[in-house]
Design an enzyme around this catalytic site. Structure first.
Site, short mmCIF file in Angstrom:
data_model
loop_
_atom_site.label_atom_id
_atom_site.label_comp_id
_atom_site.label_asym_id
_atom_site.label_seq_id
_atom_site.Cartn_x
_atom_site.Cartn_y
_atom_site.Cartn_z
N GLU A 143 52.45 -22.26 24.66
CA GLU A 143 52.09 -21.16 23.78
C GLU A 143 49.79 -21.68 23.99
OE1 GLU A 143 55.78 -19.08 22.43
OE2 GLU A 143 54.44 -21.22 22.02
N CYS A 174 52.59 -20.59 16.40
CA CYS A 174 51.75 -20.06 18.00
C CYS A 174 51.36 -18.46 17.85
CB CYS A 174 52.72 -20.29 18.66
SG CYS A 174 53.48 -21.75 19.27
N CYS A 217 56.47 -18.98 17.61
CA CYS A 217 57.38 -19.13 16.03
C CYS A 217 56.19 -18.35 15.36
CB CYS A 217 57.24 -20.66 16.46
SG CYS A 217 56.06 -21.69 16.64
#
Length: 294
Positions: free
Chosen positions: A104, A132, A129
């Site tokens: 990302e 991110c 996660c």
């Protein structure tokens, strides 16, 4: 076609292959598609923006560099311009895991370095996660950024990051992807130093004011620049070197072919990128590293 796409090409539907081949079939494919190219592909395949981004994920993941995890993550960022930007995770052997780039981050930074002013969505093949999610919260898109995954409902960053802490909790300052020019100057005619300085002038460091930029010259004499992207939560901040390596990788360059690197940062800054930059570049085989300070 770049070699990294060969293995995954057979998994792409014949209709999408036909639509993509005029672009991805070229060795200089920059891992992005312009709005015009996207429209052409959509017309051939009958995809909407969401379906196309999902279909492109395997190609984005093929750009991953994973010598440690061997776990391939791809992301597609869609800009307000209509352009699509590929991103993939990147790992660097021989340095701490903190130097890792998430997919990302890669797609977002890729869009930023290509001049995109705002993102409307990001599509990724695995759930983002927490790192991110916090990184995305720095964007000028805010928590309305659409986050899309295969076989999942389309949600916003607000859904993935409830009760978020971010830049609006700290100060009224430019957000990530906003246009800035900090106006720093250096007395030099060295084109690579000036490229790094230009990157530093566009860097995002509203909390520490420790603006920094880098320029990398590879063995093919291609130049790749990167800007520091700071985060309100500090740890998800992305160093300028990682930003430049993202652009290099997405452009099809070899991150182990850097022959000269210039880091530019403030001499009175609270932070320095110098030590981490040098250690990562050394691990990548670059020995000609200079730091210039404004």
């Amino acid at each position: 076609m770049q070699a990294r796409f060969h293995a995954i090409w057979s998994e792409i539907t014949p209709k999408l292959q036909e639509a993509l081949l005029p672009y991805i079939g070229n060795d200089d494919f920059p891992a992005m598609l312009t709005a015009e190219q996207v429209e052409s592909i959509r017309q051939i395949c009958g995809f909407d923006d969401h379906a196309l981004a999902l279909a492109l994920l395997p190609l984005a993941a093929a750009c991953a560099i994973t010598p440690i995890s061997h776990f391939y993550v791809g992301a597609i960022a869609r800009g307000e311009s209509g352009n699509l930007y590929f991103g993939a995770n990147m790992e660097f052997a021989g340095v701490p895991l903190q130097q890792t780039v998430h997919a990302e981050q890669s797609a977002i930074t890729h869009a930023w370095l290509r001049g995109e002013k705002k993102l409307v969505s990001i599509t990724v093949n695995y759930s983002p996660c927490g790192h991110c999610r916090q990184f995305m919260n720095e964007l000028n898109s805010g928590t309305q950024l659409e986050v899309c995954l295969p076989n999942r409902p389309r949600l916003t960053l607000a859904d993935y990051l409830p009760e978020a802490f971010g830049p609006r909790d700290l100060l009224d300052a430019p957000l990530l992807l906003d246009s800035v020019n900090h106006g720093y100057q250096l007395d030099t005619c060295d084109a690579l130093v000036l490229a790094a300085l230009d990157a530093a002038n566009q860097s995002h460091a509203p909390y520490s004011q420790s603006h920094a930029g880098i320029a990398l010259l590879d063995e093919q004499n291609q130049v790749y620049t990167g800007r520091y992207a700071e985060n309100a939560a500090f740890n998800p901040s992305l160093p300028p070197l990682q930003a430049a390596l993202i652009l290099m990788n997405m452009s099809g360059g070899n991150c182990q072919s850097i022959k000269r690197a210039i880091l530019v940062e403030g001499k009175n800054s609270h932070l320095s990128q110098s030590n981490a930059t040098e250690s990562t570049l050394t691990a990548l085989g670059c020995t000609k590293i200079e730091c210039h300070r404004f």
